[in-house]
Design a protein around this motif. Structure first.
Motif, PDB file in Angstrom:
ATOM      1  N   ASN A   7       3.522  28.074  88.162  1.00  0.00           N
ATOM      2  CA  ASN A   7       4.552  28.912  88.616  1.00  0.00           C
ATOM      3  C   ASN A   7       4.253  30.715  88.334  1.00  0.00           C
ATOM      4  N   TYR A   8       5.154  31.182  89.078  1.00  0.00           N
ATOM      5  CA  TYR A   8       5.076  33.013  88.587  1.00  0.00           C
ATOM      6  C   TYR A   8       4.668  33.313  86.756  1.00  0.00           C
ATOM      7  N   TYR A   9       4.862  32.089  85.528  1.00  0.00           N
ATOM      8  CA  TYR A   9       4.240  33.053  84.559  1.00  0.00           C
ATOM      9  C   TYR A   9       3.326  32.675  84.219  1.00  0.00           C
ATOM     10  N   TYR A  10       2.363  31.171  84.542  1.00  0.00           N
ATOM     11  CA  TYR A  10       0.991  30.660  84.382  1.00  0.00           C
ATOM     12  C   TYR A  10      -0.121  31.590  85.252  1.00  0.00           C
ATOM     13  N   GLN A  11       0.771  32.446  86.688  1.00  0.00           N
ATOM     14  CA  GLN A  11      -0.318  33.280  87.660  1.00  0.00           C
ATOM     15  C   GLN A  11      -0.500  34.396  86.776  1.00  0.00           C
ATOM     16  N   GLN A  12       0.948  35.068  85.882  1.00  0.00           N
ATOM     17  CA  GLN A  12       0.307  36.419  85.224  1.00  0.00           C
ATOM     18  C   GLN A  12      -0.522  36.085  83.909  1.00  0.00           C
ATOM     19  N   ARG A  13      -0.379  34.963  83.956  1.00  0.00           N
ATOM     20  CA  ARG A  13      -1.228  34.608  82.166  1.00  0.00           C
ATOM     21  C   ARG A  13      -2.546  34.627  82.536  1.00  0.00           C
ATOM     22  N   ALA A  14      -2.969  33.800  83.811  1.00  0.00           N
ATOM     23  CA  ALA A  14      -4.493  33.849  84.271  1.00  0.00           C
ATOM     24  C   ALA A  14      -4.859  35.440  84.521  1.00  0.00           C
ATOM     25  N   ARG A  15      -3.546  36.374  84.353  1.00  0.00           N
ATOM     26  CA  ARG A  15      -4.161  37.878  85.262  1.00  0.00           C
ATOM     27  C   ARG A  15      -4.314  38.526  83.833  1.00  0.00           C
ATOM     28  N   PHE A  16      -3.606  38.538  82.557  1.00  0.00           N
ATOM     29  CA  PHE A  16      -3.590  39.187  81.454  1.00  0.00           C
ATOM     30  C   PHE A  16      -5.242  38.644  81.591  1.00  0.00           C
ATOM     31  N   ASN A  17      -5.634  37.333  81.568  1.00  0.00           N
ATOM     32  CA  ASN A  17      -6.517  36.694  80.912  1.00  0.00           C
ATOM     33  C   ASN A  17      -7.756  37.608  81.720  1.00  0.00           C
ATOM     34  N   ASP A  18      -7.968  38.311  82.524  1.00  0.00           N
ATOM     35  CA  ASP A  18      -9.306  38.491  83.194  1.00  0.00           C
ATOM     36  C   ASP A  18     -10.233  39.481  82.500  1.00  0.00           C
ATOM     37  N   ARG A  19      -9.723  40.011  80.982  1.00  0.00           N
ATOM     38  CA  ARG A  19     -10.385  41.040  80.163  1.00  0.00           C
ATOM     39  C   ARG A  19     -11.520  39.983  79.865  1.00  0.00           C
ATOM     40  N   PRO A  20     -11.272  38.832  78.919  1.00  0.00           N
ATOM     41  CA  PRO A  20     -11.640  38.279  78.111  1.00  0.00           C
ATOM     42  C   PRO A  20     -12.279  36.813  78.737  1.00  0.00           C
TER      43      PRO A  20
ATOM     44  N   GLY B 255     -11.093  34.003  72.997  1.00  0.00           N
ATOM     45  CA  GLY B 255     -10.315  35.357  74.278  1.00  0.00           C
ATOM     46  C   GLY B 255      -9.307  34.396  74.817  1.00  0.00           C
ATOM     47  N   GLY B 256      -8.512  33.686  75.497  1.00  0.00           N
ATOM     48  CA  GLY B 256      -7.843  33.566  76.085  1.00  0.00           C
ATOM     49  C   GLY B 256      -6.454  33.812  75.598  1.00  0.00           C
ATOM     50  N   PHE B 257      -5.242  34.038  76.151  1.00  0.00           N
ATOM     51  CA  PHE B 257      -4.091  34.042  75.372  1.00  0.00           C
ATOM     52  C   PHE B 257      -3.382  33.148  76.003  1.00  0.00           C
ATOM     53  N   ASN B 258      -2.914  32.228  75.357  1.00  0.00           N
ATOM     54  CA  ASN B 258      -2.998  30.406  75.884  1.00  0.00           C
ATOM     55  C   ASN B 258      -1.008  29.867  75.405  1.00  0.00           C
TER      56      ASN B 258
ATOM     57  N   TYR C 170      -4.060  36.059  64.694  1.00  0.00           N
ATOM     58  CA  TYR C 170      -3.033  36.808  64.975  1.00  0.00           C
ATOM     59  C   TYR C 170      -4.213  36.859  66.381  1.00  0.00           C
ATOM     60  N   SER C 171      -5.523  36.731  66.352  1.00  0.00           N
ATOM     61  CA  SER C 171      -6.102  36.688  67.324  1.00  0.00           C
ATOM     62  C   SER C 171      -7.460  35.907  66.990  1.00  0.00           C
ATOM     63  N   ALA C 172      -8.408  35.953  68.122  1.00  0.00           N
ATOM     64  CA  ALA C 172      -9.159  34.745  68.099  1.00  0.00           C
ATOM     65  C   ALA C 172     -10.627  34.665  66.089  1.00  0.00           C
ATOM     66  N   ASP C 173     -10.150  36.196  65.836  1.00  0.00           N
ATOM     67  CA  ASP C 173     -11.111  36.155  64.436  1.00  0.00           C
ATOM     68  C   ASP C 173     -10.166  36.127  63.098  1.00  0.00           C
ATOM     69  N   GLY C 174     -11.132  35.595  62.703  1.00  0.00           N
ATOM     70  CA  GLY C 174      -9.504  35.036  61.332  1.00  0.00           C
ATOM     71  C   GLY C 174     -10.124  35.853  60.597  1.00  0.00           C
ATOM     72  N   PHE C 175      -8.935  36.241  59.426  1.00  0.00           N
ATOM     73  CA  PHE C 175      -8.996  37.306  58.397  1.00  0.00           C
ATOM     74  C   PHE C 175      -8.832  36.103  57.393  1.00  0.00           C
ATOM     75  N   ASP C 176     -10.074  36.240  56.747  1.00  0.00           N
ATOM     76  CA  ASP C 176     -10.537  35.044  55.359  1.00  0.00           C
ATOM     77  C   ASP C 176     -10.113  35.212  54.095  1.00  0.00           C
ATOM     78  N   ARG C 177     -10.363  35.271  53.124  1.00  0.00           N
ATOM     79  CA  ARG C 177     -11.010  35.297  51.528  1.00  0.00           C
ATOM     80  C   ARG C 177     -11.887  37.311  51.394  1.00  0.00           C
ATOM     81  N   SER C 178     -12.404  36.558  52.191  1.00  0.00           N
ATOM     82  CA  SER C 178     -13.087  37.880  51.768  1.00  0.00           C
ATOM     83  C   SER C 178     -12.940  39.237  52.625  1.00  0.00           C
ATOM     84  N   ASP C 179     -12.132  38.827  53.819  1.00  0.00           N
ATOM     85  CA  ASP C 179     -11.091  39.684  53.856  1.00  0.00           C
ATOM     86  C   ASP C 179     -10.403  40.780  53.338  1.00  0.00           C
TER      87      ASP C 179
END
Ligand code: SAM
Length: 309
Positions: A104-117, A149-152, A217-226
């Motif tokens: 449907n339209y939502y999944y098409q827009q999600r794919a378009r949003f994922n052009d960058r990654p 990095g794909g929004f899923n 929040y994103s593909a990179d975690g924020f761990d104890r050392s951070d």
């Protein structure tokens, strides 16, 4: 008063009063290195300072909101209902970059949003509009990425989703015009902040337990050392005469207290919890280098105007 454009995990609406109470009575510029949805930033609308986030698509959205709010609104107005059929005139009407069927339209827009990654290509206005649209139509307003990095996040169920929010975008544009927007690691603030400035850190929370993982929040975690690195940066700012306020989960009480910060526990209701079907009360802490004698002491706003969406 401006308001957040996005729903964002860890949104700080419920903590605004205790945060404001700890603000020094006066300060020069304001910096927010983990701005996310910017609940405090948009409410405060500082006259000068910086905001920052490590999520490049979020930062690009804020730059677009600041520089071209009308183009963004116009693009948002062109979108269709998420459950309608894919638009055959747009890319990914049948399959995604990875060959997955598009229903449907939502999944098409999600794919378009994922052009960058997936393809490295993106149009900033289109990507910004897609981020706002998906945020308002996806399941629970979550932001989550896969390892590439794909929004899923899957489609949400809303009777009548409003993804345009013209007034919010225009007010947010004015708020953003007053500050510099960065998309770096939080340590940039060591260069950006001067004595007399105020920095508010709202990092991804250190998990209370393995079942309370708020750090995705994103593909990179924020761990104890951070977390340890953040404490070092906060201490260095304090030594230079920069006021610092931090919020985090209850497990950070002791590290902040041991570093000499003034720490209090506050029970906050998270806007988005881990299983999405309720609102859990969890302990959070607010730590500050501002001595109690200097606190402005008063909440500067009322929470009653926020509609929660
Ligand atoms: C708790 S959220 C901030 C929530 C925000 N206060 C609000 O009201 O929506 C933490 C943010 O930190 C960002 N982040 C993660 N690692 C970072 C890093 N190393 N430097 C800067 N930002 C980072 C994430 O992308 C996320 O938006």
């Amino acid at each position: 008063m401006a308001e957040p454009i996005l729903k964002w995990a860890g949104g700080k609406r419920q903590l605004l009063d205790p945060l404001y109470a700890r603000f020094p009575a006066s300060y020069d510029r304001y910096h927010e290195p983990f701005v996310g949805g910017g609940a405090l930033f948009f409410d405060l609308e500082p006259d000068a300072g910086t905001i920052n986030d490590a999520n490049p698509r979020l930062v690009s959205l804020y730059e677009t909101v600041r520089d071209d709010p009308d183009a963004l609104i116009e693009r948002l107005e062109s979108f269709d209902d998420p459950e309608s059929d894919p638009d055959p005139t747009l890319p990914y009407a049948d399959t995604t970059q990875r060959g997955r069927d598009v229903d449907n339209y939502y999944y098409q827009q999600r794919a378009r949003f994922n052009d960058r990654p997936y393809t490295g290509e993106f149009d900033p206005i289109e990507e910004a509009a897609l981020l706002v649209y998906l945020n308002r139509t996806c399941y629970n307003g979550l932001y989550r990425e896969n390892a590439d990095g794909g929004f899923n996040v899957p489609i949400g169920r809303y009777a009548d989703p409003d993804w345009v929010k013209r007034d919010r975008i225009r007010r947010a544009s004015d708020a953003l015009a007053a500050v510099d927007v960065h998309g770096r690691d939080f340590e940039y603030v060591l260069e950006a902040a001067d004595p007399g400035d105020l920095v508010y850190f709202d990092p991804p929370y250190e998990p209370m337990s393995t079942t309370a993982d708020f750090t995705e929040y994103s593909a990179d975690g924020f761990d104890r050392s951070d977390q340890a690195r953040l404490l070092d940066v906060a201490s260095e700012l304090d030594e230079r005469g920069v006021s610092v306020i931090l919020s985090n989960s209850g497990v950070m009480y002791e590290p902040y207290a041991d570093a000499g910060f003034n720490v209090d526990t506050v029970g906050a209701t998270r806007a988005i919890n881990s299983d999405g079907d309720g609102r859990d009360e969890v302990d959070e802490v607010i730590a500050t280098t501002v001595s109690e004698a200097e606190w402005s002491g008063d909440g500067q706003r009322s929470l009653s105007t926020f509609d929660g969406d």
